[in-house]
Design a protein around this motif. Sequence first.
Motif, PDB file in Angstrom:
ATOM      1  N   ASN A  70       0.776  -1.336  -0.007  1.00 20.24           N
ATOM      2  CA  ASN A  70      -0.058   0.120   0.002  1.00 20.24           C
ATOM      3  C   ASN A  70       0.776   1.417   0.081  1.00 20.24           C
ATOM      4  O   ASN A  70       0.324   2.334  -0.076  1.00 20.24           O
ATOM      5  CB  ASN A  70      -0.848  -0.012   1.218  1.00 20.24           C
ATOM      6  N   ASP A  71       2.030   1.163   0.247  1.00 24.57           N
ATOM      7  CA  ASP A  71       3.250   2.331   0.270  1.00 24.57           C
ATOM      8  C   ASP A  71       3.500   2.409  -1.172  1.00 24.57           C
ATOM      9  O   ASP A  71       4.408   1.643  -1.741  1.00 24.57           O
ATOM     10  CB  ASP A  71       4.213   2.099   1.007  1.00 24.57           C
ATOM     11  N   LEU A  72       3.215   3.410  -1.696  1.00 21.53           N
ATOM     12  CA  LEU A  72       3.503   3.862  -3.257  1.00 21.53           C
ATOM     13  C   LEU A  72       4.585   4.995  -3.163  1.00 21.53           C
ATOM     14  O   LEU A  72       4.589   5.622  -4.251  1.00 21.53           O
ATOM     15  CB  LEU A  72       2.351   3.890  -4.132  1.00 21.53           C
ATOM     16  N   SER A  73       5.103   5.363  -1.898  1.00 20.21           N
ATOM     17  CA  SER A  73       6.099   6.370  -2.299  1.00 20.21           C
ATOM     18  C   SER A  73       7.108   6.146  -3.178  1.00 20.21           C
ATOM     19  O   SER A  73       7.621   5.159  -3.298  1.00 20.21           O
ATOM     20  CB  SER A  73       6.732   6.479  -0.654  1.00 20.21           C
ATOM     21  N   GLY A  74       7.785   7.210  -3.871  1.00 16.91           N
ATOM     22  CA  GLY A  74       8.636   6.974  -4.897  1.00 16.91           C
ATOM     23  C   GLY A  74       7.907   6.804  -6.095  1.00 16.91           C
ATOM     24  O   GLY A  74       8.625   7.068  -7.456  1.00 16.91           O
ATOM     25  N   CYS A  75       6.681   6.572  -6.047  1.00 16.26           N
ATOM     26  CA  CYS A  75       6.127   6.414  -7.464  1.00 16.26           C
ATOM     27  C   CYS A  75       5.364   7.693  -7.870  1.00 16.26           C
ATOM     28  O   CYS A  75       5.097   8.872  -7.172  1.00 16.26           O
ATOM     29  CB  CYS A  75       4.811   5.369  -7.333  1.00 16.26           C
ATOM     30  N   THR A  76       5.310   7.874  -9.469  1.00 16.60           N
ATOM     31  CA  THR A  76       4.460   8.969  -9.801  1.00 16.60           C
ATOM     32  C   THR A  76       3.238   8.623 -10.579  1.00 16.60           C
ATOM     33  O   THR A  76       3.417   7.676 -11.137  1.00 16.60           O
ATOM     34  CB  THR A  76       5.582   9.746 -10.982  1.00 16.60           C
ATOM     35  N   LEU A  77       2.119   9.490 -10.081  1.00 15.45           N
ATOM     36  CA  LEU A  77       0.911   8.947 -10.827  1.00 15.45           C
ATOM     37  C   LEU A  77       0.637  10.312 -12.086  1.00 15.45           C
ATOM     38  O   LEU A  77       0.929  11.293 -11.538  1.00 15.45           O
ATOM     39  CB  LEU A  77      -0.119   9.153  -9.852  1.00 15.45           C
ATOM     40  N   PHE A  78       0.391   9.853 -13.168  1.00 17.31           N
ATOM     41  CA  PHE A  78       0.010  10.766 -14.235  1.00 17.31           C
ATOM     42  C   PHE A  78      -1.513  10.663 -14.561  1.00 17.31           C
ATOM     43  O   PHE A  78      -2.037   9.241 -14.773  1.00 17.31           O
ATOM     44  CB  PHE A  78       0.795  10.318 -15.525  1.00 17.31           C
ATOM     45  N   THR A  94      -1.706   6.485  -0.103  1.00 20.14           N
ATOM     46  CA  THR A  94      -0.775   5.554  -0.411  1.00 20.14           C
ATOM     47  C   THR A  94       0.634   6.105  -0.741  1.00 20.14           C
ATOM     48  O   THR A  94       1.610   5.576  -1.039  1.00 20.14           O
ATOM     49  CB  THR A  94      -1.054   4.826  -1.853  1.00 20.14           C
ATOM     50  N   SER A  95       0.695   7.503  -0.186  1.00 23.05           N
ATOM     51  CA  SER A  95       1.953   8.165  -0.154  1.00 23.05           C
ATOM     52  C   SER A  95       2.641   8.500  -1.552  1.00 23.05           C
ATOM     53  O   SER A  95       3.708   8.368  -1.600  1.00 23.05           O
ATOM     54  CB  SER A  95       3.080   7.555   0.957  1.00 23.05           C
ATOM     55  N   ILE A  96       1.904   8.345  -2.689  1.00 23.02           N
ATOM     56  CA  ILE A  96       2.486   8.614  -4.068  1.00 23.02           C
ATOM     57  C   ILE A  96       3.082  10.023  -3.934  1.00 23.02           C
ATOM     58  O   ILE A  96       2.805  10.877  -3.296  1.00 23.02           O
ATOM     59  CB  ILE A  96       1.324   8.757  -5.009  1.00 23.02           C
ATOM     60  N   SER A  97       4.452   9.778  -4.315  1.00 29.37           N
ATOM     61  CA  SER A  97       5.289  11.020  -4.391  1.00 29.37           C
ATOM     62  C   SER A  97       5.131  12.272  -5.097  1.00 29.37           C
ATOM     63  O   SER A  97       5.347  13.383  -4.704  1.00 29.37           O
ATOM     64  CB  SER A  97       6.810  10.726  -4.466  1.00 29.37           C
TER      65      SER A  97
END
Length: 136
Positions: A70-78, A94-97
Amino acid sequence: MMDRFTTLMEKCFEIATEARERGDTAVGSLIIAENGEIIATAGEQNRTLDLFAHAELTVIQKAIKVTRSNDLSGCTLFSTHEPCFLCSFAIRQTSISRVILAHRTPQIGGISSRYPILAATDIETWGPPPEIVFTP
């Protein structure tokens, strides 16, 4: 880096076109890992009678399955459109960065509306908001 962002946003618009062609709202989204690999893509699926079939929510669910976290830190959402309140909440949880967006949705958007929960810094139980970039 901007050329890569442009290419990825173009992919989002292709996904949005596919959604529109099947009768859904034209929204496309994708998530890339920290290494730049696309790990999930999704288009809007509002014809499914699923209130939660927003492109951003679906792409987040797919990314969670791929990463098994559930931790998506470091990811980028477009996304082709600014996430709504519901999607903004999921992005924060989800901590999307980073979030890269093309179109604002000022009535219900998590950034430009009267309720900017995606960008909020005053919610004590949440970490810092993601970096937010609107493409020209």
